[in-house]
Enzyme design. Structure first.
Site, PDB file in Angstrom:
ATOM      1  N   ASP A  50       0.830  -1.211   0.000  1.00  0.00           N
ATOM      2  CA  ASP A  50       0.000   0.000   0.000  1.00  0.00           C
ATOM      3  C   ASP A  50       0.862   1.258   0.000  1.00  0.00           C
ATOM      4  OD1 ASP A  50       0.903  -0.376   2.624  1.00  0.00           O
ATOM      5  OD2 ASP A  50      -1.060  -0.114   3.562  1.00  0.00           O
ATOM      6  N   ASP A  57       7.128   3.835   3.385  1.00  0.00           N
ATOM      7  CA  ASP A  57       7.409   5.019   4.207  1.00  0.00           C
ATOM      8  C   ASP A  57       8.903   4.993   4.552  1.00  0.00           C
ATOM      9  OD1 ASP A  57       7.433   6.939   6.210  1.00  0.00           O
ATOM     10  OD2 ASP A  57       5.812   6.104   7.373  1.00  0.00           O
ATOM     11  N   LYS A 108       6.476   7.556   0.139  1.00  0.00           N
ATOM     12  CA  LYS A 108       6.866   8.832   0.759  1.00  0.00           C
ATOM     13  C   LYS A 108       8.391   8.881   0.715  1.00  0.00           C
ATOM     14  CE  LYS A 108       3.344   8.604   4.391  1.00  0.00           C
ATOM     15  NZ  LYS A 108       3.165   8.570   5.848  1.00  0.00           N
ATOM     16  N   VAL A 114      -1.581   9.425   5.715  1.00  0.00           N
ATOM     17  CA  VAL A 114      -2.757   9.388   4.844  1.00  0.00           C
ATOM     18  C   VAL A 114      -3.606   8.153   5.127  1.00  0.00           C
ATOM     19  CG1 VAL A 114      -1.711  10.734   2.987  1.00  0.00           C
ATOM     20  CG2 VAL A 114      -1.425   8.250   2.997  1.00  0.00           C
TER      21      VAL A 114
HETATM   22  P1  IMP Z   1       7.529   1.404   6.429  1.00  0.00           P
HETATM   23  O1  IMP Z   1       8.075   0.128   6.980  1.00  0.00           O
HETATM   24  O2  IMP Z   1       7.884   2.571   7.298  1.00  0.00           O
HETATM   25  O3  IMP Z   1       7.905   1.639   4.985  1.00  0.00           O
HETATM   26  O4  IMP Z   1       5.961   1.339   6.564  1.00  0.00           O
HETATM   27  C1  IMP Z   1       5.155   0.623   5.745  1.00  0.00           C
HETATM   28  C2  IMP Z   1       3.810   0.355   6.402  1.00  0.00           C
HETATM   29  O5  IMP Z   1       3.441   1.371   7.341  1.00  0.00           O
HETATM   30  C3  IMP Z   1       2.713   0.373   5.370  1.00  0.00           C
HETATM   31  O6  IMP Z   1       2.481  -0.908   4.857  1.00  0.00           O
HETATM   32  C4  IMP Z   1       1.524   0.893   6.132  1.00  0.00           C
HETATM   33  O7  IMP Z   1       0.832  -0.169   6.735  1.00  0.00           O
HETATM   34  C5  IMP Z   1       2.099   1.763   7.218  1.00  0.00           C
HETATM   35  N1  IMP Z   1       2.064   3.211   6.878  1.00  0.00           N
HETATM   36  C6  IMP Z   1       3.105   4.013   6.586  1.00  0.00           C
HETATM   37  N2  IMP Z   1       2.697   5.273   6.325  1.00  0.00           N
HETATM   38  C7  IMP Z   1       1.350   5.248   6.432  1.00  0.00           C
HETATM   39  C8  IMP Z   1       0.333   6.259   6.246  1.00  0.00           C
HETATM   40  O8  IMP Z   1       0.560   7.439   5.907  1.00  0.00           O
HETATM   41  N3  IMP Z   1      -0.959   5.848   6.453  1.00  0.00           N
HETATM   42  C9  IMP Z   1      -1.282   4.571   6.794  1.00  0.00           C
HETATM   43  N4  IMP Z   1      -0.358   3.612   6.980  1.00  0.00           N
HETATM   44  C10 IMP Z   1       0.943   3.939   6.792  1.00  0.00           C
END
Ligand code: IMP
Length: 184
Positions: free
Chosen positions: A105, A108, A136, A158
């Site tokens: 989805d 981040d 992002k 978001v």
């Molecule tokens: P990462 O490991 O920081 O890249 O995070 C990935 C996961 O964090 C995604 O699969 C989402 O479930 C959650 N996530 C990150 N940013 C958002 C956001 O803005 N809204 C909702 N879920 C987010």
């Protein structure tokens, strides 16, 4: 699909991506994936739960043979990443020798995708790529190779189109930013 973007949800401060914008981009991604995998078949590995809405539309935009499998990973609670990724559900099918496309989805920090890619790489795949609905780029803590990106977005939390805040808002047919104290 009717455009339920307006009136937006009362907990949403602004709409970042409307339903029609999202559908147009998914059609482009589907065409690109179909060209890249022409003559092959792929397994879309959807990361639960946030990517399932995107997966449903993406699959229908892809013309090559594709099957789907699911993986459960968790690193978030509320609007904050814990930074520690856990495998909560493994694939049902053995991916050995297969072309795997991870469907996510949002990327981040990149920690979740990095963890999953390292894990899958040990399983003798034929190929491994990532298709993420949102990214992002400003928030990256680790670089991850993202072959297909729906939209780059700024550093804001978001919701909608599968993305949640404490399990709420996944059903919004657009992507928006929550009002402060929204989701209560
Ligand atoms: P990462 O490991 O920081 O890249 O995070 C990935 C996961 O964090 C995604 O699969 C989402 O479930 C959650 N996530 C990150 N940013 C958002 C956001 O803005 N809204 C909702 N879920 C987010």
């Amino acid at each position: 699909m009717p455009d339920r973007t307006y009136p937006a949800h009362p907990d949403i401060e602004k709409v970042l991506l409307t339903g029609p914008q999202i559908q147009a981009r998914i059609a482009e991604l589907g065409a690109q994936i179909s060209r890249d995998y022409a003559g092959r078949s792929l397994i879309m590995v959807s990361i639960l739960k946030g990517s399932v809405i995107f997966l449903g539309d993406l699959m229908r935009a892809v013309s090559v043979d594709c099957s789907v499998d699911f993986i459960g990973l968790s690193s978030y609670s509320g609007a904050k990443s814990s930074g520690v990724v856990r495998l909560t559900l493994d694939l049902r099918e053995n991916p050995e020798g297969k072309d795997i496309l991870i469907v996510e989805d949002i990327v981040d920090t990149g920690l979740t995708i990095h963890y999953l890619m390292e894990n899958l790489k040990t399983r003798g795949l034929r190929s491994l790529e990532v298709c993420t609905f949102l990214s992002k780029p400003e928030c990256r803590k680790i670089e991850v190779p993202l072959k297909y990106v729906g939209f780059d977005i700024p550093n804001e939390f978001v919701v909608g189109f599968g993305l949640d805040y404490n399990e709420k808002f996944r059903n919004l047919p657009f992507v928006g930013v929550m009002r402060p104290n929204g989701g209560k």
